[in-house]
Design an enzyme around this catalytic site. Structure first.
Site, PDB file in Angstrom:
ATOM      1  N   GLY A  71      32.096   7.234  -7.393  1.00 35.18           N
ATOM      2  CA  GLY A  71      30.607   7.192  -7.005  1.00 35.18           C
ATOM      3  C   GLY A  71      29.705   8.933  -8.305  1.00 35.18           C
ATOM      4  CB  SER A  72      31.426  11.306  -7.658  1.00 35.84           C
ATOM      5  OG  SER A  72      32.071  12.475  -6.126  1.00 35.84           O
ATOM      6  CG  ASN A 152      27.692   9.026   3.543  1.00 35.06           C
ATOM      7  OD1 ASN A 152      26.231   9.173   3.288  1.00 35.06           O
ATOM      8  ND2 ASN A 152      27.961   9.623   3.595  1.00 35.06           N
ATOM      9  CD  GLN A 180      30.071   4.145   3.041  1.00 39.18           C
ATOM     10  OE1 GLN A 180      30.097   3.242   3.416  1.00 39.18           O
ATOM     11  NE2 GLN A 180      30.456   5.163   2.554  1.00 39.18           N
ATOM     12  CB  SER A 200      33.016   4.431  -5.645  1.00 39.53           C
ATOM     13  OG  SER A 200      33.989   4.975  -4.715  1.00 39.53           O
ATOM     14  CG  HIS A 202      37.641   5.150  -3.374  1.00 37.82           C
ATOM     15  ND1 HIS A 202      37.443   5.768  -1.950  1.00 37.82           N
ATOM     16  CD2 HIS A 202      36.702   5.104  -3.837  1.00 37.82           C
ATOM     17  CE1 HIS A 202      36.512   6.887  -1.582  1.00 37.82           C
ATOM     18  NE2 HIS A 202      36.122   6.889  -3.017  1.00 37.82           N
ATOM     19  CB  THR A 238      42.482   6.041 -22.533  1.00 39.49           C
ATOM     20  OG1 THR A 238      42.499   6.229 -24.015  1.00 39.49           O
ATOM     21  CG2 THR A 238      42.867   4.556 -22.486  1.00 39.49           C
ATOM     22  CB  CYS A 325      31.700  15.493   2.127  1.00 40.17           C
ATOM     23  SG  CYS A 325      32.392  14.317   1.151  1.00 40.17           S
TER      24      CYS A 325
HETATM   25  C1  LIG Z   1      32.838   7.817  -1.598  1.00 38.64           C
HETATM   26  C2  LIG Z   1      30.239   8.054  -1.401  1.00 38.64           C
HETATM   27  C3  LIG Z   1      30.296   8.174  -2.492  1.00 38.64           C
HETATM   28  C4  LIG Z   1      31.523   9.172  -3.599  1.00 38.64           C
HETATM   29  O1  LIG Z   1      31.952   8.204  -4.240  1.00 38.64           O
HETATM   30  P1  LIG Z   1      33.819   8.686  -5.181  1.00 38.64           P
HETATM   31  O2  LIG Z   1      34.259   7.230  -5.892  1.00 38.64           O
HETATM   32  O3  LIG Z   1      34.874   9.125  -4.073  1.00 38.64           O
HETATM   33  O4  LIG Z   1      32.900  10.060  -6.461  1.00 38.64           O
HETATM   34  C5  LIG Z   1      29.058   8.547  -3.051  1.00 38.64           C
HETATM   35  N1  LIG Z   1      27.734   8.342  -2.371  1.00 38.64           N
HETATM   36  C6  LIG Z   1      28.459   7.383  -1.454  1.00 38.64           C
HETATM   37  C7  LIG Z   1      27.297   6.972  -0.607  1.00 38.64           C
HETATM   38  C8  LIG Z   1      29.777   7.502  -0.550  1.00 38.64           C
HETATM   39  O5  LIG Z   1      30.168   7.153   0.446  1.00 38.64           O
END
Ligand SMILES: *Cc1c(COP(=O)(O)O)cnc(C)c1O
Length: 396
Positions: A71-72, A152, A180, A200, A202, A238, A325
């Site tokens: 996500g980042s 989030n 989210q 993202s 995870h 890759t 965070c």
């Molecule tokens: C967790 C999160 C991110 C970051 O995602 P990562 O895959 O951990 O880098 C960005 N935005 C929101 C709203 C999130 O909850």
């Protein structure tokens, strides 16, 4: 003691289906998708397959999906790319909100240092922004609007479709951090008028370190990781094929079971909210209706959220206070402050983010332990004593 994990907005456990989807790519299908030989081409087919699955879940074309590390990275690339595209046409203004994830906010702060101007829209006390306010903030030199799909921390779902409509009408690129939302509530990039979207793996039971950026066809995407021609030349390196395969499988599963999972989560969420609000001087943060099915965020006056977390952790309950965070820092959550909560109140927040595998028994345990912990913390809190003696007014 059994662990009760209610911090799914921070990360989720991988599902069996996501783990199984990963397995072939460690030893059997280990090729580099860029290699022309058979072993490479088998990997390439798997990569294409994953892209198709993800595109289908978002209602877009496979070629509109770019794989990233999460996500980042997707947020960084989307925002920087739109800023650069805008700057080329003399457009150096961006519209966003005060309660975005730090992956968005910190990118914007940097862009401000580089000469861009950012309008951070106020968030209403219910945790929502309005499309009319986005419209009013758009100027002739606006290069980008970036507003998160669902927050989030407080779980509020923004009027994305309406914001997208406003942006389309004004001819401004619209990005949304949907980390989210994707896999949790229906997201359709076409119906929602979205130009760029971050997700993202995870956060929906896929592997960590994999994500995707959707970019509507016709919108130029700038490159920030230079190197090979992967991802149609837009993101070198890759591909993390095992994690990407898990992401596709996890998303497919999440979308197939969405209605069922949401229904279950809503029941647990509402039971938690109703139960916790029985604690005196407590307050639900974020709109009750326009809310992620799995999010609970409540403030308790007169306590520190961090202390509450430690007490709950000792009982096996893994929750969060604000965002992961910011934990470890003394500043209260920027999200709760953006909703207009006073510092003292924002400090006493608890976020419980559920998933479909949480059980009613777990909710009952939480409803037993949280009131006890709050009562104990209040009994030793000098702030609470002042409140109770009437030396200070209650804020909630
Ligand atoms: C967790 C999160 C991110 C970051 O995602 P990562 O895959 O951990 O880098 C960005 N935005 C929101 C709203 C999130 O909850």
């Amino acid at each position: 003691m059994k662990t009760i994990y209610v911090d799914n907005a921070a990360t989720t456990a991988m599902s069996d289906c996501a783990v199984n989807a990963m397995k072939p790519y460690f030893k059997e299908v280990y090729g580099n998708p860029s290699s022309l030989h058979t072993v490479g081409q088998i990997a390439k087919e798997a990569l294409d397959g994953a892209r198709e699955k993800i595109a289908k879940c978002l209602n877009c074309e496979p070629r509109e999906i770019y794989f990233t590390s999460g996500g980042s990275e997707s947020d960084n690339q989307a925002i920087r790319s739109a800023a650069l595209n805008g700057a080329k046409k003399g457009k150096k203004h961006i519209v966003s909100t005060a309660f975005e994830h730090h992956a968005v906010l910190h990118t914007l702060k940097k862009l401000e240092k580089e000469g861009f101007e950012v309008t951070y829209l106020d968030v209403h006390s219910n945790g929502l922004v309005s499309a009319a306010e986005v419209e009013a903030a758009i100027r002739h030199d606006t290069a980008l609007v970036t507003v998160m799909y669902a927050n989030n921390e407080v779980g509020t779902i923004q009027p994305i479709k309406e914001i997208g409509e406003v942006c389309r009408k004004a001819g401004v690129v619209f990005h949304t951090d949907a980390v989210q939302a994707v896999g949790h509530i229906p997201v359709d990039v076409k119906a929602d008028n979205i130009d760029m979207l971050s997700l993202s793996a995870h956060k929906f039971h896929g592997a960590k370190g994999a994500g995707a950026l959707y970019v509507k066809r016709g919108i130029p995407l700038q490159t920030f990781v230079e190197g090979g021609a992967q991802e149609r030349g837009k993101r070198a390196g890759t591909e993390n094929l095992a994690a990407i395969a898990s992401m596709a499988a996890a998303l497919e599963e999440a979308c197939a079971n969405m209605e069922k999972n949401c229904g279950k989560e809503r029941i647990l969420r509402d039971k938690l909210i109703d139960g916790l609000l029985k604690i005196p001087h407590s307050k639900l943060n974020g709109d009750r209706k326009s809310r992620l099915p799995a999010n609970v965020n409540i403030c308790f006056e007169g306590i520190e959220g961090e202390s509450l977390l430690l007490l709950l952790d000792a009982k096996g309950i893994c929750a969060s206070s604000g965002s992961a965070c910011t934990s470890g820092s003394l500043d209260p959550s920027h999200v709760l402050l953006a909703l207009g909560l006073p510092h003292e109140v924002a400090h006493g927040s608890l976020r419980l983010s559920l998933c479909e595998s949480n059980t009613e028994e777990e909710i009952d345990i939480i409803l037993e332990e949280v009131p006890k912990a709050v009562e104990y913390l209040r009994s030793i809190s000098p702030v609470w004593e002042e409140l109770e003696k009437g030396l200070k007014p209650h804020l909630i």
